[in-house]
Design a protein around this motif. Sequence first.
Motif, short mmCIF file in Angstrom:
data_model
loop_
_atom_site.label_atom_id
_atom_site.label_comp_id
_atom_site.label_asym_id
_atom_site.label_seq_id
_atom_site.Cartn_x
_atom_site.Cartn_y
_atom_site.Cartn_z
N VAL A 291 0.85 -1.20 0.00
CA VAL A 291 0.00 0.00 0.00
C VAL A 291 0.88 1.24 0.00
O VAL A 291 1.76 1.39 0.86
CB VAL A 291 -0.93 0.02 1.23
CG1 VAL A 291 -1.85 1.24 1.18
CG2 VAL A 291 -1.75 -1.26 1.31
N THR A 292 0.65 2.13 -0.94
CA THR A 292 1.42 3.37 -1.00
C THR A 292 0.49 4.56 -1.18
O THR A 292 -0.58 4.44 -1.79
CB THR A 292 2.43 3.34 -2.17
OG1 THR A 292 1.72 3.14 -3.40
CG2 THR A 292 3.45 2.24 -1.98
N SER A 293 0.91 5.69 -0.64
CA SER A 293 0.18 6.94 -0.80
C SER A 293 1.18 8.02 -1.15
O SER A 293 2.26 8.08 -0.55
CB SER A 293 -0.53 7.32 0.51
OG SER A 293 -1.42 6.32 0.93
N HIS A 294 0.82 8.86 -2.10
CA HIS A 294 1.70 9.96 -2.49
C HIS A 294 0.86 11.22 -2.61
O HIS A 294 -0.04 11.30 -3.45
CB HIS A 294 2.40 9.65 -3.81
CG HIS A 294 3.47 10.64 -4.18
ND1 HIS A 294 3.18 11.86 -4.78
CD2 HIS A 294 4.82 10.62 -4.02
CE1 HIS A 294 4.30 12.53 -4.98
NE2 HIS A 294 5.31 11.80 -4.52
N GLY A 295 1.15 12.19 -1.76
CA GLY A 295 0.44 13.46 -1.83
C GLY A 295 -1.06 13.36 -1.60
O GLY A 295 -1.82 14.18 -2.08
N GLY A 296 -1.48 12.32 -0.88
CA GLY A 296 -2.90 12.15 -0.61
C GLY A 296 -3.60 11.23 -1.57
O GLY A 296 -4.81 11.00 -1.45
N CYS A 297 -2.85 10.66 -2.53
CA CYS A 297 -3.44 9.76 -3.52
C CYS A 297 -3.04 8.32 -3.19
O CYS A 297 -1.87 7.95 -3.29
CB CYS A 297 -2.97 10.12 -4.92
SG CYS A 297 -3.43 11.79 -5.43
N LEU A 298 -4.01 7.53 -2.78
CA LEU A 298 -3.77 6.14 -2.41
C LEU A 298 -3.75 5.26 -3.64
O LEU A 298 -4.62 5.35 -4.50
CB LEU A 298 -4.88 5.67 -1.45
CG LEU A 298 -4.82 4.23 -0.96
CD1 LEU A 298 -3.63 4.03 -0.03
CD2 LEU A 298 -6.11 3.86 -0.24
N SER A 299 -2.75 4.39 -3.73
CA SER A 299 -2.66 3.44 -4.84
C SER A 299 -3.20 2.09 -4.38
O SER A 299 -2.77 1.57 -3.35
CB SER A 299 -1.21 3.28 -5.30
OG SER A 299 -0.72 4.50 -5.83
N ALA A 300 -4.14 1.54 -5.12
CA ALA A 300 -4.77 0.28 -4.75
C ALA A 300 -3.95 -0.91 -5.24
O ALA A 300 -3.34 -0.87 -6.30
CB ALA A 300 -6.17 0.20 -5.35
N ASP A 301 -3.94 -1.97 -4.42
CA ASP A 301 -3.35 -3.23 -4.86
C ASP A 301 -4.40 -3.97 -5.69
O ASP A 301 -5.58 -4.01 -5.33
CB ASP A 301 -2.96 -4.08 -3.65
CG ASP A 301 -2.24 -5.35 -4.07
OD1 ASP A 301 -1.00 -5.32 -4.18
OD2 ASP A 301 -2.91 -6.37 -4.31
N ARG A 302 -4.00 -4.53 -6.82
CA ARG A 302 -4.98 -5.14 -7.73
C ARG A 302 -4.72 -6.62 -7.97
O ARG A 302 -5.42 -7.23 -8.77
CB ARG A 302 -4.97 -4.40 -9.07
CG ARG A 302 -5.37 -2.93 -8.92
CD ARG A 302 -5.64 -2.28 -10.25
NE ARG A 302 -6.13 -0.92 -10.08
CZ ARG A 302 -7.00 -0.32 -10.87
NH1 ARG A 302 -7.50 -0.99 -11.90
NH2 ARG A 302 -7.39 0.92 -10.67
N SER A 303 -3.75 -7.21 -7.29
CA SER A 303 -3.43 -8.60 -7.57
C SER A 303 -4.56 -9.52 -7.13
O SER A 303 -5.08 -9.43 -6.02
CB SER A 303 -2.13 -9.00 -6.85
OG SER A 303 -2.26 -8.83 -5.45
N GLY A 304 -4.99 -10.38 -8.04
CA GLY A 304 -6.04 -11.34 -7.73
C GLY A 304 -7.44 -10.82 -7.91
O GLY A 304 -8.41 -11.53 -7.64
N GLY A 305 -7.58 -9.56 -8.36
CA GLY A 305 -8.91 -8.99 -8.52
C GLY A 305 -9.51 -8.56 -7.20
O GLY A 305 -8.86 -8.58 -6.15
N GLY A 306 -10.76 -8.13 -7.21
CA GLY A 306 -11.42 -7.68 -5.99
C GLY A 306 -10.69 -6.51 -5.37
O GLY A 306 -10.36 -5.53 -6.04
N LEU A 307 -10.42 -6.63 -4.09
CA LEU A 307 -9.66 -5.60 -3.37
C LEU A 307 -8.17 -5.92 -3.30
O LEU A 307 -7.44 -5.27 -2.54
CB LEU A 307 -10.23 -5.42 -1.96
CG LEU A 307 -11.64 -4.81 -1.90
CD1 LEU A 307 -12.18 -4.86 -0.49
CD2 LEU A 307 -11.65 -3.38 -2.44
N GLY A 308 -7.72 -6.88 -4.09
CA GLY A 308 -6.29 -7.15 -4.20
C GLY A 308 -5.73 -8.10 -3.17
O GLY A 308 -6.46 -8.82 -2.48
N PHE A 309 -4.40 -8.15 -3.10
CA PHE A 309 -3.63 -8.98 -2.16
C PHE A 309 -3.88 -10.47 -2.37
O PHE A 309 -3.75 -11.27 -1.44
CB PHE A 309 -3.96 -8.63 -0.69
CG PHE A 309 -3.88 -7.18 -0.35
CD1 PHE A 309 -2.65 -6.54 -0.18
CD2 PHE A 309 -5.04 -6.43 -0.18
CE1 PHE A 309 -2.59 -5.20 0.16
CE2 PHE A 309 -4.99 -5.08 0.15
CZ PHE A 309 -3.76 -4.46 0.32
N GLY A 310 -4.24 -10.87 -3.61
CA GLY A 310 -4.68 -12.23 -3.85
C GLY A 310 -3.74 -13.31 -3.35
O GLY A 310 -4.13 -14.20 -2.58
#
Length: 321
Positions: A291-310
């Motif tokens: 999980v990373t955030s830069h300047g208030g913009c959160l980057s989502a994990d997408r591995s495995g679909g859904g909400l990520g982290f598959g």
Amino acid sequence: MTDAPIYYHEYLLRSGVALNAASVRRVFAGALICVNGGYGCVHPWPEFGDAPVEEQLRLLSEGVTTPVTAMALRCAELDGEARRAGVSLFEGLEIPRSHYSWSFATDTEAQMERVLAEGWPAIKAKGFANYGETTRFLEGCAKRFETQGVRLRVDFNGVLDRLTFGKFIEFMPLRVYRALDFVEDPFPYNAEAWEAVRQKWGVKLALDKGWKDGTQGFDAVVVKPARRDWRTVAETHPQQPLVLTSAMDHAFGQMFAAYEAAVALSEGQALDFCGLCTEHLFEKDEFFERVTSHGGCLSADRSGGGLGFGDVLEGLPWRRL
């Protein structure tokens, strides 16, 4: 409530310091659940009236849901549908921008440099019952951020009273007052008292606890999607913007809050800067590392679909509830 078998994995999160004025804990227990191949997060806060995670899971095993487990089941349903379709829940959505959640466990100068270098729009810090300590902190921030226009937010979690809050505002340095965006839950909600201090001191207030009975005296409503449906809050308070935040929970729960915030944005809901970027408040693990955030913009994990982290989720030891 689902008839499908529920599996769970208990976890512990660790922070460097207490995360709010109502808690002294630095270790936080929760559980991930898996239902029909979809995942959810159960992360209670006993300080705010939640049953501990063991009780949450026991009730869930008996078919009884709480606000926390009901939202975890909703998350698992949405997540499972997306995973089966092989798509990310964030597909076609934009995660709204967030304030920087201040960590008093991390070097102050390093955080100030990050806020300035990355262009965060606002910071949010927990307020202390000793409001002088909060004032000194905010003054340091106001001096450093003055030319960049970074807004200041503070959450007291209701630990002050009306008189003390008045002193906090009255003796606040002018540069802090000018940079102040809002104060969240300065003291326990009372419509007349909140409206009176709001008018007297000319400050904006944000309501979290007590939102069901809120009628006046606040300028924004804070919502944690892990605990309640933001649509219900929006219907109750159609005139105020929402501040959607994580529940300072597991990275998976953080992603669910981000997804709900992105949906709210796509549906035209009025939003103020959110509070979705909380991964840096905890010790790193194999989830938070993604999980990373830069300047208030959160980057989502997408591995495995859904909400990520598959792959990480699949590798956990799961037990049937």
